[in-house]
Design a protein around this motif. Structure first.
Motif, PDB file in Angstrom:
ATOM      1  N   UNK A 251      -9.676  -3.968   8.419  1.00 32.35           N
ATOM      2  CA  UNK A 251      -9.164  -4.640   9.621  1.00 32.35           C
ATOM      3  C   UNK A 251     -10.153  -4.492  10.775  1.00 32.35           C
ATOM      4  N   UNK A 252     -10.761  -3.299  10.902  1.00 29.67           N
ATOM      5  CA  UNK A 252     -11.741  -3.078  11.968  1.00 29.67           C
ATOM      6  C   UNK A 252     -12.943  -4.002  11.828  1.00 29.67           C
ATOM      7  N   UNK A 253     -13.256  -4.386  10.615  1.00 31.52           N
ATOM      8  CA  UNK A 253     -14.384  -5.292  10.385  1.00 31.52           C
ATOM      9  C   UNK A 253     -14.024  -6.754  10.638  1.00 31.52           C
ATOM     10  N   UNK A 254     -12.760  -7.009  10.938  1.00 31.66           N
ATOM     11  CA  UNK A 254     -12.347  -8.377  11.261  1.00 31.66           C
ATOM     12  C   UNK A 254     -11.887  -9.184  10.083  1.00 31.66           C
ATOM     13  N   UNK A 255     -11.726  -8.550   8.922  1.00 32.11           N
ATOM     14  CA  UNK A 255     -11.240  -9.273   7.740  1.00 32.11           C
ATOM     15  C   UNK A 255      -9.715  -9.228   7.694  1.00 32.11           C
ATOM     16  N   UNK A 256      -9.139 -10.031   6.789  1.00 34.67           N
ATOM     17  CA  UNK A 256      -7.677 -10.089   6.623  1.00 34.67           C
ATOM     18  C   UNK A 256      -7.338  -9.353   5.343  1.00 34.67           C
ATOM     19  N   UNK A 257      -6.508  -8.273   5.471  1.00 28.11           N
ATOM     20  CA  UNK A 257      -6.243  -7.425   4.328  1.00 28.11           C
ATOM     21  C   UNK A 257      -4.785  -7.534   3.891  1.00 28.11           C
ATOM     22  N   UNK A 258      -4.593  -7.539   2.579  1.00 26.35           N
ATOM     23  CA  UNK A 258      -3.259  -7.454   1.982  1.00 26.35           C
ATOM     24  C   UNK A 258      -3.227  -6.192   1.137  1.00 26.35           C
ATOM     25  N   UNK A 259      -2.098  -5.464   1.192  1.00 23.99           N
ATOM     26  CA  UNK A 259      -2.015  -4.161   0.537  1.00 23.99           C
ATOM     27  C   UNK A 259      -0.873  -4.137  -0.472  1.00 23.99           C
ATOM     28  N   UNK A 260      -1.080  -3.333  -1.512  1.00 23.07           N
ATOM     29  CA  UNK A 260      -0.044  -3.105  -2.526  1.00 23.07           C
ATOM     30  C   UNK A 260       0.068  -1.598  -2.716  1.00 23.07           C
ATOM     31  N   UNK A 261       1.299  -1.070  -2.639  1.00 21.22           N
ATOM     32  CA  UNK A 261       1.519   0.362  -2.803  1.00 21.22           C
ATOM     33  C   UNK A 261       2.859   0.576  -3.492  1.00 21.22           C
ATOM     34  N   UNK A 262       2.858   1.438  -4.499  1.00 21.54           N
ATOM     35  CA  UNK A 262       4.063   1.681  -5.292  1.00 21.54           C
ATOM     36  C   UNK A 262       5.043   2.629  -4.585  1.00 21.54           C
ATOM     37  N   UNK A 263       4.522   3.694  -3.931  1.00 16.89           N
ATOM     38  CA  UNK A 263       5.385   4.719  -3.333  1.00 16.89           C
ATOM     39  C   UNK A 263       5.926   4.239  -1.985  1.00 16.89           C
ATOM     40  N   UNK A 264       7.252   4.312  -1.823  1.00 21.29           N
ATOM     41  CA  UNK A 264       7.866   3.825  -0.583  1.00 21.29           C
ATOM     42  C   UNK A 264       7.477   4.690   0.615  1.00 21.29           C
ATOM     43  N   UNK A 265       7.401   6.027   0.426  1.00 23.54           N
ATOM     44  CA  UNK A 265       7.022   6.905   1.523  1.00 23.54           C
ATOM     45  C   UNK A 265       5.624   6.610   2.019  1.00 23.54           C
ATOM     46  N   UNK A 266       4.683   6.448   1.089  1.00 23.49           N
ATOM     47  CA  UNK A 266       3.317   6.093   1.476  1.00 23.49           C
ATOM     48  C   UNK A 266       3.278   4.701   2.091  1.00 23.49           C
ATOM     49  N   UNK A 267       4.148   3.829   1.622  1.00 22.82           N
ATOM     50  CA  UNK A 267       4.203   2.482   2.193  1.00 22.82           C
ATOM     51  C   UNK A 267       4.600   2.501   3.659  1.00 22.82           C
ATOM     52  N   UNK A 268       5.524   3.403   4.026  1.00 22.26           N
ATOM     53  CA  UNK A 268       5.913   3.509   5.439  1.00 22.26           C
ATOM     54  C   UNK A 268       4.753   4.014   6.286  1.00 22.26           C
ATOM     55  N   UNK A 269       4.042   5.020   5.747  1.00 25.71           N
ATOM     56  CA  UNK A 269       2.868   5.511   6.469  1.00 25.71           C
ATOM     57  C   UNK A 269       1.817   4.423   6.587  1.00 25.71           C
ATOM     58  N   UNK A 270       1.642   3.664   5.511  1.00 25.13           N
ATOM     59  CA  UNK A 270       0.670   2.566   5.496  1.00 25.13           C
ATOM     60  C   UNK A 270       0.973   1.543   6.587  1.00 25.13           C
TER      61      UNK A 270
ATOM     62  N   UNK B 201       2.508   2.040   9.372  1.00 24.41           N
ATOM     63  CA  UNK B 201       2.263   2.619  10.687  1.00 24.41           C
ATOM     64  C   UNK B 201       0.776   2.714  10.991  1.00 24.41           C
ATOM     65  N   UNK B 202      -0.024   3.053   9.968  1.00 25.01           N
ATOM     66  CA  UNK B 202      -1.457   3.261  10.190  1.00 25.01           C
ATOM     67  C   UNK B 202      -2.248   1.961  10.189  1.00 25.01           C
ATOM     68  N   UNK B 203      -1.728   0.922   9.527  1.00 23.17           N
ATOM     69  CA  UNK B 203      -2.456  -0.360   9.464  1.00 23.17           C
ATOM     70  C   UNK B 203      -1.524  -1.472   9.948  1.00 23.17           C
ATOM     71  N   UNK B 204      -1.199  -1.474  11.237  1.00 24.10           N
ATOM     72  CA  UNK B 204      -0.297  -2.519  11.736  1.00 24.10           C
ATOM     73  C   UNK B 204      -0.908  -3.914  11.662  1.00 24.10           C
ATOM     74  N   UNK B 205      -2.256  -3.989  11.492  1.00 22.90           N
ATOM     75  CA  UNK B 205      -2.908  -5.290  11.438  1.00 22.90           C
ATOM     76  C   UNK B 205      -2.998  -5.879  10.050  1.00 22.90           C
ATOM     77  N   UNK B 206      -2.328  -5.249   9.072  1.00 24.36           N
ATOM     78  CA  UNK B 206      -2.378  -5.778   7.702  1.00 24.36           C
ATOM     79  C   UNK B 206      -1.661  -7.129   7.612  1.00 24.36           C
ATOM     80  N   UNK B 207      -2.211  -8.045   6.801  1.00 23.23           N
ATOM     81  CA  UNK B 207      -1.600  -9.362   6.633  1.00 23.23           C
ATOM     82  C   UNK B 207      -0.263  -9.256   5.903  1.00 23.23           C
ATOM     83  N   UNK B 208      -0.217  -8.406   4.858  1.00 27.27           N
ATOM     84  CA  UNK B 208       1.024  -8.185   4.109  1.00 27.27           C
ATOM     85  C   UNK B 208       0.933  -6.848   3.404  1.00 27.27           C
ATOM     86  N   UNK B 209       2.107  -6.213   3.215  1.00 22.16           N
ATOM     87  CA  UNK B 209       2.191  -4.948   2.491  1.00 22.16           C
ATOM     88  C   UNK B 209       3.304  -5.085   1.458  1.00 22.16           C
ATOM     89  N   UNK B 210       2.945  -4.976   0.185  1.00 26.55           N
ATOM     90  CA  UNK B 210       3.917  -5.112  -0.902  1.00 26.55           C
ATOM     91  C   UNK B 210       4.210  -3.724  -1.478  1.00 26.55           C
TER      92      UNK B 210
END
Length: 538
Positions: A408-427, A429-438
């Motif tokens: 995101x800092x480089x100006x690209x558009x990122x989509x994320x995939x994460x299996x663990x729900x707890x890590x997904x919540x942290x994700x 919070x830490x990457x509010x600029x993500x295009x999508x988080x699955x």
């Protein structure tokens, strides 16, 4: 032999005691004088007794209690006051010493706070990258120990920082009251108070009769007060002499201020009905009556307000011979700058707090293999991926989002995939600029219409999981795209079928393996790793 001595230079102190003899336990009680121990003097004494008349009640109560306990006690009281100028000079020296001590104390606490903060920061490096605690993994014990040590160091740094700030504030406040008490306005009020106390002492020495009247002015009863005797008389005489010396000093100081035009003694002689008086710094009212001690001013109500002459700051008088005049004291000449303000930089602990909170909230099972990418590894991945602004980037097994945040800092558009729900919540919070988080299993996803310019990933390693994840991720690349992934180093030499097949795929796509430095993921894991770069299928 226990000796209780009092003089105006040293105050009331107890001599002849030693630790454990029981003297302090007796006279520390309120009914036995309320004495205190002074660490700086390593002696027992009465608080605020220096340059004051001896508190004979407390001294006699202590002597009586000690004698009843079997101690031999003598009392020596010297109530000869010191010259007020000398008192103020000594007080100024003590205040300077106190300021020096507080400044040194602030420096010590600031140093301890900085050291604890640095220690907490060093430990936090383990968690700052978002590395969760893996329950059941060999690293769990060390991680929990580090988290506890970080929390302790952080708390100590905050506590010491607060103590440093408090000591600095107290150091800067030392002497303010003394400087204010020397201003002409405060001196004038103190003179009035001193004169009133002297009149009261004179009445007590000579004796007086107080008549209590009813609402019609008739006496209800007469309360005679005999002239003071004994210790009370001695205390009053000593206090009278002290106040007379103080009054002489204050009057001389005020006279000097009047002579310099820095103070005007307001009274019936220079305040008239119809004048406008300014008082309390901001209020201005018209005088409607002039009294001996106060003036009555218009208030806007049905009754006037009263203002003491000592509270008046400025007078606008329309009764002058040459027309309206404004009477106000001159501003005193500015004195040379005093000692510089004690300034202790306040620590910024918010980042440490956030890291501690994140560490407390991130706990996952060891089967998740959530070994997040350290900053050096992230930098290496993005350098090899050559991510450009506006590119569509996918990060499978995103964990706590170190790679995604850098994308995101480089100006690209990122989509994320994460299996663990707890890590997904942290994700999130830490990457509010993500295009999508699955929040789902990556293997349950199939490439749709949306393909990606880059896939950058750090998948689980054990049992060939990294090979399976990378192979599946290749399906999400656009033609001309590129995949960059961290893998276990065994992929470049192991002989089982999946590894051999994968190496053949990399070679077929003109990809490459690049080893990472040993223990790049320490202390979470010591496994050696490589980075694989695979272009998309043309």
């Amino acid at each position: 032999m226990i000796t209780i001595k009092h003089n105006h230079e040293d105050g009331t102190l107890v001599y002849g005691t030693r630790k454990g003899d029981g003297v302090f336990d007796i006279i520390r009680k309120w009914e036995n004088g309320n004495f205190r121990f002074f660490p700086s003097l390593r002696m027992i004494g009465l608080r605020n007794s220096r340059d004051r008349v001896a508190d004979r009640w407390a001294i006699n109560a202590a002597a009586k209690a000690l004698r009843e306990a079997g101690f031999e006690v003598t009392v020596e009281i010297d109530d000869e006051h010191r010259d007020h100028a000398q008192v103020l000079e000594d007080k100024a020296e003590r205040l300077e010493d106190r300021r020096d001590a507080l400044e040194a104390k602030a420096g010590r606490h600031a140093g301890a706070a900085a050291a604890a903060h640095e220690r907490a920061h060093q430990i936090s490096e383990r968690f700052a990258a978002g590395q969760p605690i893996l329950v059941g993994h060999h690293s769990e014990r060390g991680a929990r120990r580090d988290r506890k040590r970080m929390d302790q160091a952080m708390r100590k740094s905050i506590d010491k920082d607060n103590q440093a700030q408090s000591a600095a504030e107290r150091a800067n406040a030392v002497g303010n009251q003394m400087r204010r008490s020397a201003t002409p306005t405060v001196t004038a009020r103190r003179i009035k108070t001193t004169e009133a106390e002297l009149r009261k002492i004179e009445r007590s020495l000579e004796g007086y009769t107080r008549r209590h009247l009813d609402h019609q002015g008739k006496p209800i009863y007469i309360d005679p007060h005999e002239a003071a005797t004994g210790d009370h008389r001695e205390m009053l005489l000593a206090r009278k002499a002290q106040l007379e010396n103080q009054l002489e000093y204050d009057r001389a100081q005020l006279a000097a201020a009047v002579s310099a035009g820095e103070y005007i003694e307001w009274g019936k002689h220079n305040v008239h009905i119809g004048d406008t008086v300014h008082y309390w710094g901001i209020r201005a009212r018209t005088v409607v009556k002039v009294n001996k001690v106060t003036v009555a001013v218009e208030s806007g109500y049905s009754w006037p307000d009263k203002v003491k002459y000592t509270d008046i700051r400025r007078v606008e008088c329309p009764h002058g011979e040459d027309g309206p005049a404004v009477l106000a004291p001159n501003q005193p000449a500015k004195k040379a700058l005093g000692r510089p303000k004690v300034d202790v930089p306040k620590l910024d602990t918010e980042k440490l707090r956030a890291t501690a909170t994140m560490a407390n909230n991130m706990t996952v099972g060891r089967d998740r293999e959530a070994f997040v990418s350290p900053p050096a590894v992230v930098a290496k991945l993005l350098d090899l991926a050559d991510v450009q602004p506006g590119m569509m980037v996918l990060e499978p097994s995103a964990g706590t989002g170190n790679i995604a945040a850098a994308v995101v800092e480089l100006g690209a558009v990122v989509s994320c995939i994460e299996l663990d729900q707890g890590l997904g919540r942290v994700l999130s919070e830490r990457v509010p600029g993500a295009n999508s988080i699955h929040i789902r299993d990556f293997f349950d996803m199939e490439p749709g219409e949306e393909l990606f310019d880059r896939v950058v990933m750090n998948p689980p390693f054990s049992g060939g999981k990294d090979i399976a994840h990378v192979t599946h991720a290749l399906r999400f690349l656009k033609p001309g795209g590129r995949l960059v992934a961290v893998m276990a180093a065994g992929v470049i030499f192991q002989q089982f079928k999946a590894a051999e097949k994968f190496r053949a795929l990399v070679e077929e796509r003109d990809g490459e393996f690049e080893p990472l430095p040993p223990e790049s993921f320490a202390p979470a894991t010591a496994i050696n790793t490589v980075v694989v770069v695979i272009p998309a299928e043309q």
